[in-house]
Design an enzyme around this catalytic site. Structure first.
Site, PDB file in Angstrom:
ATOM      1  N   GLY A 193       0.773  -1.108  -0.267  1.00 45.75           N
ATOM      2  CA  GLY A 193       0.076  -0.023   0.247  1.00 45.75           C
ATOM      3  C   GLY A 193       1.057   1.359   0.094  1.00 45.75           C
ATOM      4  CB  CYS A 194      -0.087   4.767   1.693  1.00 42.19           C
ATOM      5  SG  CYS A 194       0.967   5.820   1.664  1.00 42.19           S
TER       6      CYS A 194
END
Length: 177
Positions: free
Chosen positions: A10-11
Site C-alpha cells: 500500500g502506501c
C-alpha cells in the site's frame, strides 16, 4: 553484512514508518517497483499506467533481523486479502507484493503465505510474490514523510496506528530511542 528486500504494502509512507525503527534495519527507501516505466514520477505511478507499485527497499543486517521477521512485521500491517487496495488507498499502485531478489526470499515468502493460509486466519491471500525487476527511489519529499508530517491527517489516521501496532506487538525489535 547487509541484505536487501523489496516490499509493496500500500502506501509507502506507511511501510517506511513501520520499518524505520526496527532493530537491524539499516535503511528504508520509498520508491516504485514492478512496472515498465523507467524513472517514473509519483504522478505517473498514481495514474496506474506504469505498472509500478509503491514499494520500500529495506536494507537490513541478517545477523540482527531475519527475512522471516521482516515478513512477520509486513503481514501484521497489511490486509493480505484485498487486491489493489489497502484501506482507502485504491489502485494497482497500492497492490501488495514481495519482490524477491533470490530463491531464498522466494521460498520464504511462498512458505510464509502458505502457513498463513493454513492457519485459517485469512481467506485467500492475494499478496503476489514476484521476481525483482526494478526499483526507482521516490522523490525526496516522500522520504521520512511520517516523521516530518506527524500531524497531517493521513499520518494521524492511517500511518500512526500501524506504527503503534508494530511498536506494541514487536516492542522487543524496536531500536532504543
Amino acid at each position: 553484512m547487509e541484505d536487501v528486500c523489496y516490499l509493496a504494502g500500500g502506501c509507502f509512507w506507511c511501510m517506511e514508518a513501520v520499518f524505520k525503527d526496527i532493530y537491524g534495519i539499516n535503511d528504508v527507501q520509498p520508491g516504485y517497483a514492478g512496472g515498465t516505466t523507467v524513472n517514473p514520477t509519483y504522478e505517473e505511478v498514481c495514474s496506474q499506467r506504469t505498472g509500478h507499485a509503491e514499494t520500500v527497499r529495506i536494507r537490513y543486517d541478517p545477523e540482527k533481523i531475519s527475512f522471516d521477521d521482516i515478513l512477520e512485521i509486513y503481514f501484521s500491517v497489511i490486509d493480505p486479502t484485498t487486491l489493489n487496495r489497502q484501506g482507502e488507498d485504491v489502485g494497482t499502485n497500492y497492490r501488495t507484493a514481495i519482490f524477491y531478489i533470490n530463491e531464498y526470499q522466494k521460498e520464504r515468502a511462498v512458505n510464509y503465505i502458505k502457513n498463513l493460509e493454513a492457519s485459517g486466519k485469512y481467506s485467500k491471500i492475494v499478496v503476489s510474490v514476484e521476481p525483482y525487476k526494478n526499483f526507482y527511489p521516490a522523490e525526496d519529499y516522500h522520504k521520512n514523510y511520517f516523521e516530518r508530517h506527524p500531524e497531517q491527517g493521513y499520518c494521524r489516521v492511517v500511518i500512526k496506528p500501524k506504527v503503534e501496532k508494530v511498536r506494541q506487538k514487536f516492542f522487543y525489535k524496536i531500536n532504543n530511542q
